[in-house]
Motif scaffolding. Structure first.
Motif, PDB file in Angstrom:
ATOM      1  N   UNK A  18      39.252  45.382  47.350  1.00  0.00           N
ATOM      2  CA  UNK A  18      39.416  44.522  48.510  1.00  0.00           C
ATOM      3  C   UNK A  18      38.398  43.400  48.545  1.00  0.00           C
ATOM      4  N   UNK A  19      37.130  43.719  48.253  1.00  0.00           N
ATOM      5  CA  UNK A  19      36.097  42.683  48.229  1.00  0.00           C
ATOM      6  C   UNK A  19      36.361  41.671  47.110  1.00  0.00           C
ATOM      7  N   UNK A  20      36.774  42.169  45.956  1.00  0.00           N
ATOM      8  CA  UNK A  20      37.061  41.262  44.845  1.00  0.00           C
ATOM      9  C   UNK A  20      38.282  40.396  45.131  1.00  0.00           C
ATOM     10  N   UNK A  21      39.206  40.914  45.960  1.00  0.00           N
ATOM     11  CA  UNK A  21      40.415  40.156  46.258  1.00  0.00           C
ATOM     12  C   UNK A  21      40.154  38.861  46.997  1.00  0.00           C
ATOM     13  N   UNK A  22      39.048  38.766  47.732  1.00  0.00           N
ATOM     14  CA  UNK A  22      38.693  37.520  48.415  1.00  0.00           C
ATOM     15  C   UNK A  22      37.966  36.548  47.487  1.00  0.00           C
ATOM     16  N   UNK A  23      37.695  36.988  46.243  1.00  0.00           N
ATOM     17  CA  UNK A  23      36.924  36.152  45.325  1.00  0.00           C
ATOM     18  C   UNK A  23      37.647  35.890  44.003  1.00  0.00           C
ATOM     19  N   UNK A  24      38.463  36.831  43.539  1.00  0.00           N
ATOM     20  CA  UNK A  24      39.140  36.696  42.257  1.00  0.00           C
ATOM     21  C   UNK A  24      40.617  36.394  42.454  1.00  0.00           C
ATOM     22  N   UNK A  25      41.226  35.870  41.425  1.00  0.00           N
ATOM     23  CA  UNK A  25      42.665  35.620  41.462  1.00  0.00           C
ATOM     24  C   UNK A  25      43.413  36.937  41.357  1.00  0.00           C
ATOM     25  N   UNK A  26      44.686  36.902  41.768  1.00  0.00           N
ATOM     26  CA  UNK A  26      45.516  38.098  41.673  1.00  0.00           C
ATOM     27  C   UNK A  26      45.679  38.538  40.224  1.00  0.00           C
ATOM     28  N   UNK A  27      45.731  37.587  39.290  1.00  0.00           N
ATOM     29  CA  UNK A  27      45.896  37.919  37.877  1.00  0.00           C
ATOM     30  C   UNK A  27      44.763  38.806  37.375  1.00  0.00           C
ATOM     31  N   UNK A  28      43.528  38.406  37.641  1.00  0.00           N
ATOM     32  CA  UNK A  28      42.380  39.185  37.173  1.00  0.00           C
ATOM     33  C   UNK A  28      42.304  40.533  37.873  1.00  0.00           C
ATOM     34  N   UNK A  29      42.575  40.541  39.156  1.00  0.00           N
ATOM     35  CA  UNK A  29      42.439  41.772  39.925  1.00  0.00           C
ATOM     36  C   UNK A  29      43.478  42.815  39.519  1.00  0.00           C
ATOM     37  N   UNK A  30      44.725  42.370  39.322  1.00  0.00           N
ATOM     38  CA  UNK A  30      45.783  43.303  38.933  1.00  0.00           C
ATOM     39  C   UNK A  30      45.546  43.833  37.526  1.00  0.00           C
ATOM     40  N   UNK A  31      45.089  42.983  36.623  1.00  0.00           N
ATOM     41  CA  UNK A  31      44.776  43.441  35.264  1.00  0.00           C
ATOM     42  C   UNK A  31      43.673  44.491  35.287  1.00  0.00           C
ATOM     43  N   UNK A  32      42.659  44.275  36.115  1.00  0.00           N
ATOM     44  CA  UNK A  32      41.559  45.234  36.222  1.00  0.00           C
ATOM     45  C   UNK A  32      42.060  46.588  36.715  1.00  0.00           C
ATOM     46  N   UNK A  33      42.866  46.588  37.768  1.00  0.00           N
ATOM     47  CA  UNK A  33      43.371  47.837  38.321  1.00  0.00           C
ATOM     48  C   UNK A  33      44.317  48.544  37.364  1.00  0.00           C
ATOM     49  N   UNK A  34      45.217  47.794  36.732  1.00  0.00           N
ATOM     50  CA  UNK A  34      46.249  48.404  35.887  1.00  0.00           C
ATOM     51  C   UNK A  34      45.667  49.010  34.617  1.00  0.00           C
TER      52      UNK A  34
END
Length: 463
Positions: free
Chosen positions: A307-323
């Motif tokens: 959630x904290x990263x979501x206000x700072x990173x793009x959806x592309x980077x965040x989804x790749x990290x989680x997946x």
């Protein structure tokens, strides 16, 4: 982002004012209307709303996130439910699946007719308590599917829908963080509930356990219904708001929706079967609740960090990290080991990364809105929730069919060698495909770059 929210707030406030005063138009500009509203992101109203939304996750998700304990209980022939593990798992997948599938419909109706939101909570609470209490007296799989699977999930969905819409009103700049805190509340419920349900089942039996949870759900929900208030005044008459569905024409929405559906298909399998898996490989009976609790514990910081990263990173980077962060422990830990230490490491890592996947949806929504600024955040969010529900519904019977591929456990020290091997592979693959949108986007960029390079090499420039 802020301007679009101000405009949305202005439209809602103008409708409310016109309805009360009988005016056809309001000459005030959006900035003037915004000043009359409580502040977003900060202040007592926002913090109370966040506290209520987080606390409400307990009655909404408490039973469903602990269904792995009931999965093992119902699967025991001594307890009177004559059904296959796959059929029983269908009840658990329906609890979340139908609730999530209800979200797009509920969000459309509640966004178009905001005055209906005040009735959703009480109606949802009544349906939740009644259906859960009725399930304590059924003894067939059909009765469980009707009460716990269908009616209970509809009641929880009616509780959850206005909560999410109020969160969208109260938080603008810190929306991803707020949703991360809310989802961490859901994960926190799963820390203690497996132990509590396991203890209650052993000491008091199924009926007393379910009835006590129905009463506790009512007691936990009533304060949130009283204190949770909308930021934008609700209209007192049935005037419909216009909604834009133009974002459905953009590929970005469908690629992200596909990733949500596929990730959800495999996400529930570890939490649903980890207790049964631990018992099957010879671990003690208390291991299942411990693993479920560790999984939920790891999901709490996972939701917060994503959630904290979501206000700072793009959806592309965040989804790749989680997946990819959730796929690796599936393949390398669950699949390659059968010791308790390996399973604990697996549920910690998988719980952290997979549990944070829901917190990436705010970033997904913002990326979709870049293609269509007229799209409403709550409507897009509701459709993504519906995609998760579709994956959950398919997950129940699908996981049962995966278990039937291999009939016996073997002596090999690998999770792949057990009858859960196909399920392990499926969980890892679906975790990777949760990043379908970034992978699709990267493939397009790579393809264009390749075509450009080939053109420059093999096509002579005109003179």
């Amino acid at each position: 982002m802020a301007n679009s929210v101000v405009s949305d707030d202005y439209e809602l406030s103008r409708v409310h004012t016109n309805d009360e005063l009988g005016h056809e138009d309001d000459s005030r500009n959006p900035a003037e209307v915004e000043q009359t509203l409580p502040p977003a992101d900060y202040g007592r109203g926002a913090y109370v709303a966040l506290a209520c939304c987080t606390a409400a996750q307990a009655p909404i998700w408490g039973y469903s996130v602990s269904f792995g304990i009931f999965q093992e209980y119902y699967s025991n022939p001594d307890h009177g439910i004559d059904a296959s593990p796959g059929a029983i798992a269908t009840v658990g997948s329906m609890q979340m699946g139908i609730m999530y599938l209800l979200m797009p419909v509920a969000f459309v109706i509640l966004s178009k007719y905001p005055y209906l939101r005040r009735w959703c909570g009480p109606l949802g609470l009544a349906l939740t308590v009644i259906s859960l209490s009725a399930s304590a007296f059924v003894s067939s799989i059909a009765g469980l599917i009707a009460t716990q699977g269908a009616l209970y999930s509809i009641g929880c969905g009616l509780l959850f829908s206005p909560i999410s819409l109020y969160m969208d009103e109260w938080f603008v700049q810190r929306k991803s963080l707020a949703y991360g805190i809310m989802w961490s509340g859901k994960s926190s419920v799963g820390v203690a509930m497996p132990f509590l349900f396991s203890m209650l089942l052993r000491k008091f039996g199924l009926r007393a356990t379910i009835l006590s949870w129905a009463i506790a759900s009512a007691l936990l929900t009533l304060p949130t219904l009283f204190f949770l208030k909308p930021r934008i005044p609700l209209s007192t008459v049935s005037r419909a708001r216009p909604l834009s569905f133009a974002f459905l024409r953009h590929a970005s929405f469908w690629m992200m929706q596909f990733g949500v559906v596929v990730q959800s298909l495999g996400y529930l399998m570890p939490s649903t079967y980890v207790a049964s898996y631990a018992s099957a490989i010879g671990l003690s009976s208390v291991t299942g609740p411990i693993l479920l609790a560790v999984f939920s514990t790891a999901s709490v910081p996972g939701s917060l960090v994503h959630g904290m990263l979501g206000d700072r990173l793009s959806a592309t980077k965040l989804v790749l990290l989680s997946s990819f962060g959730s796929a690796l422990p599936v393949f390398l830990l669950w699949g390659l080991g059968r010791r308790l230490s390996t399973m604990v490491a697996f549920v910690i890592l998988y719980g952290f990364f997979a549990g944070g996947f829901s917190s990436t949806w705010s970033s997904m929504t913002e990326e979709i809105k870049r293609d269509d600024r007229a799209a409403e955040t709550s409507l897009v969010f509701g459709l993504l929730l519906g995609g998760r529900g579709l994956g959950y519904l398919i997950s129940g019977p699908f996981s049962g069919s995966l278990l039937s591929i291999k009939d016996l456990l073997t002596e090999e020290p690998l999770g792949y060698a057990t009858k859960y091997g196909p399920m392990i592979l499926c969980t890892g693959i679906t975790a990777i495909l949760g990043a379908w949108a970034p992978l699709w986007k990267g493939a397009r960029i790579t393809g264009r770059a390749t075509l450009t390079t080939c053109s420059s090499l093999f096509i002579a420039p005109s003179r």
